[in-house]
Design a protein around this motif. Structure first.
Motif, PDB file in Angstrom:
ATOM      1  N   ASP A   1       5.065  -2.056  -3.649  1.00  0.00           N
ATOM      2  CA  ASP A   1       3.804  -2.568  -3.136  1.00  0.00           C
ATOM      3  C   ASP A   1       2.886  -1.415  -2.745  1.00  0.00           C
ATOM      4  O   ASP A   1       3.311  -0.254  -2.748  1.00  0.00           O
ATOM      5  CB  ASP A   1       4.024  -3.484  -1.930  1.00  0.00           C
ATOM      6  N   VAL A   2       1.657  -1.745  -2.409  1.00  0.00           N
ATOM      7  CA  VAL A   2       0.654  -0.765  -1.984  1.00  0.00           C
ATOM      8  C   VAL A   2      -0.005  -1.255  -0.709  1.00  0.00           C
ATOM      9  O   VAL A   2      -0.022  -2.452  -0.422  1.00  0.00           O
ATOM     10  CB  VAL A   2      -0.414  -0.515  -3.077  1.00  0.00           C
ATOM     11  N   TRP A   3      -0.559  -0.326   0.061  1.00  0.00           N
ATOM     12  CA  TRP A   3      -1.312  -0.666   1.259  1.00  0.00           C
ATOM     13  C   TRP A   3      -2.204   0.507   1.620  1.00  0.00           C
ATOM     14  O   TRP A   3      -2.086   1.585   1.034  1.00  0.00           O
ATOM     15  CB  TRP A   3      -0.397  -1.068   2.417  1.00  0.00           C
ATOM     16  N   VAL A   4      -3.087   0.289   2.587  1.00  0.00           N
ATOM     17  CA  VAL A   4      -4.026   1.329   2.997  1.00  0.00           C
ATOM     18  C   VAL A   4      -4.119   1.354   4.516  1.00  0.00           C
ATOM     19  O   VAL A   4      -3.966   0.321   5.177  1.00  0.00           O
ATOM     20  CB  VAL A   4      -5.429   1.095   2.373  1.00  0.00           C
ATOM     21  N   THR A   5      -4.333   2.549   5.053  1.00  0.00           N
ATOM     22  CA  THR A   5      -4.700   2.720   6.460  1.00  0.00           C
ATOM     23  C   THR A   5      -6.001   3.512   6.473  1.00  0.00           C
ATOM     24  O   THR A   5      -6.219   4.373   5.620  1.00  0.00           O
ATOM     25  CB  THR A   5      -3.617   3.478   7.270  1.00  0.00           C
ATOM     26  N   SER A   6      -6.867   3.201   7.425  1.00  0.00           N
ATOM     27  CA  SER A   6      -8.160   3.876   7.445  1.00  0.00           C
ATOM     28  C   SER A   6      -8.755   3.821   8.841  1.00  0.00           C
ATOM     29  O   SER A   6      -8.877   2.746   9.433  1.00  0.00           O
ATOM     30  CB  SER A   6      -9.114   3.207   6.444  1.00  0.00           C
TER      31      SER A   6
ATOM     32  N   GLN B   1      -9.066  -4.252   4.800  1.00  0.00           N
ATOM     33  CA  GLN B   1      -8.010  -3.409   4.236  1.00  0.00           C
ATOM     34  C   GLN B   1      -7.038  -4.167   3.338  1.00  0.00           C
ATOM     35  O   GLN B   1      -6.546  -3.601   2.368  1.00  0.00           O
ATOM     36  CB  GLN B   1      -7.278  -2.658   5.346  1.00  0.00           C
ATOM     37  N   GLU B   2      -6.737  -5.411   3.612  1.00  0.00           N
ATOM     38  CA  GLU B   2      -5.867  -6.184   2.727  1.00  0.00           C
ATOM     39  C   GLU B   2      -6.644  -6.663   1.504  1.00  0.00           C
ATOM     40  O   GLU B   2      -6.136  -6.663   0.391  1.00  0.00           O
ATOM     41  CB  GLU B   2      -5.241  -7.362   3.467  1.00  0.00           C
TER      42      GLU B   2
ATOM     43  N   GLY C   1      -9.960  -1.591 -10.117  1.00  0.00           N
ATOM     44  CA  GLY C   1      -8.949  -0.539 -10.100  1.00  0.00           C
ATOM     45  C   GLY C   1      -7.834  -0.726  -9.088  1.00  0.00           C
ATOM     46  O   GLY C   1      -6.660  -0.550  -9.413  1.00  0.00           O
ATOM     47  N   LEU C   2      -8.155  -1.093  -7.861  1.00  0.00           N
ATOM     48  CA  LEU C   2      -7.112  -1.235  -6.853  1.00  0.00           C
ATOM     49  C   LEU C   2      -6.259  -2.473  -7.080  1.00  0.00           C
ATOM     50  O   LEU C   2      -5.082  -2.493  -6.721  1.00  0.00           O
ATOM     51  CB  LEU C   2      -7.710  -1.222  -5.447  1.00  0.00           C
ATOM     52  N   SER C   3      -6.829  -3.494  -7.712  1.00  0.00           N
ATOM     53  CA  SER C   3      -6.003  -4.660  -8.060  1.00  0.00           C
ATOM     54  C   SER C   3      -4.998  -4.275  -9.148  1.00  0.00           C
ATOM     55  O   SER C   3      -3.855  -4.731  -9.134  1.00  0.00           O
ATOM     56  CB  SER C   3      -6.860  -5.850  -8.493  1.00  0.00           C
ATOM     57  N   ILE C   4      -5.407  -3.411 -10.062  1.00  0.00           N
ATOM     58  CA  ILE C   4      -4.486  -2.903 -11.083  1.00  0.00           C
ATOM     59  C   ILE C   4      -3.385  -2.079 -10.413  1.00  0.00           C
ATOM     60  O   ILE C   4      -2.206  -2.204 -10.755  1.00  0.00           O
ATOM     61  CB  ILE C   4      -5.244  -2.063 -12.140  1.00  0.00           C
ATOM     62  N   ALA C   5      -3.763  -1.257  -9.453  1.00  0.00           N
ATOM     63  CA  ALA C   5      -2.774  -0.436  -8.747  1.00  0.00           C
ATOM     64  C   ALA C   5      -1.723  -1.311  -8.072  1.00  0.00           C
ATOM     65  O   ALA C   5      -0.519  -1.037  -8.157  1.00  0.00           O
ATOM     66  CB  ALA C   5      -3.472   0.460  -7.723  1.00  0.00           C
ATOM     67  N   ARG C   6      -2.166  -2.363  -7.401  1.00  0.00           N
ATOM     68  CA  ARG C   6      -1.205  -3.254  -6.727  1.00  0.00           C
ATOM     69  C   ARG C   6      -0.271  -3.921  -7.727  1.00  0.00           C
ATOM     70  O   ARG C   6       0.935  -3.971  -7.524  1.00  0.00           O
ATOM     71  CB  ARG C   6      -1.918  -4.315  -5.904  1.00  0.00           C
TER      72      ARG C   6
END
Length: 172
Positions: free
Chosen positions: A146-151, A109-110, A132-137
């Motif tokens: 900042d950004v993070w995810v839970t799953s 997740q990190e 894409g997600l590196s651009i989002a961060r």
């Protein structure tokens, strides 16, 4: 386009062009940009308060949110709903994009926000570059956020962005 965005975001002199942005409008723009990838999927939008706004670079924030929404559509199980939510927490706007799809393992997740990294089951579900997600961060960090995810299997996957609702510099 993504490679150019990555280069811009990694430049040491990146200075976001700040303007007052309606979060509802930003969400509408992101959904419209990837509508064809969402197929016939239901999209639910919840913004509280309705007039939630933040000071930021529209292009960078739209790229961040578009990435979240596009991924939610690509990886969601059929006949499920993608939910996009935004709310104010103190002096921060928190935007989230939720879906039910393959679980992102806790150990990954990190790493999911590292350039070129793809979760172990991602390549089976959809094509992608891992950019894409590196651009989002980087877009969130350029704004002091900042950004993070839970799953997990029971609650699904949710990508979050936490962004200051007020900038340190004047906002037009």
């Amino acid at each position: 386009t993504r490679l150019l965005q990555t280069a811009r975001l990694e430049a040491d002199d990146l200075t976001p062009t700040l303007e007052r942005i309606s979060v509802s409008r930003l969400i509408e723009e992101a959904v419209a940009e990837v509508r064809e990838h969402l197929n016939a999927m239901q999209v639910r939008i919840v913004v509280d308060p309705e007039d939630l706004s933040l000071c930021g670079d529209r292009s960078l924030l739209r790229s961040m949110l578009t990435q979240f929404v596009d991924n939610a559509g690509k990886y969601a199980y059929g006949d499920t709903t993608v939910t996009i939510s935004a709310s104010r927490k103190d002096r921060t706007a928190v935007i989230s994009v939720h879906n039910f799809g393959p679980v992102i393992p806790a150990a990954e997740q990190e790493n999911i926000f590292d350039r070129y990294f793809r979760a172990s089951g991602a390549s089976k579900a959809a094509s992608g570059t891992g950019i894409g997600l590196s651009i989002a961060r980087r877009a969130a960090q350029a704004h002091g956020g900042d950004v993070w995810v839970t799953s997990n299997a029971e609650q699904g996957t949710t990508f979050y962005a936490s962004l200051p609702s007020e900038a340190k510099e004047p906002c037009s």
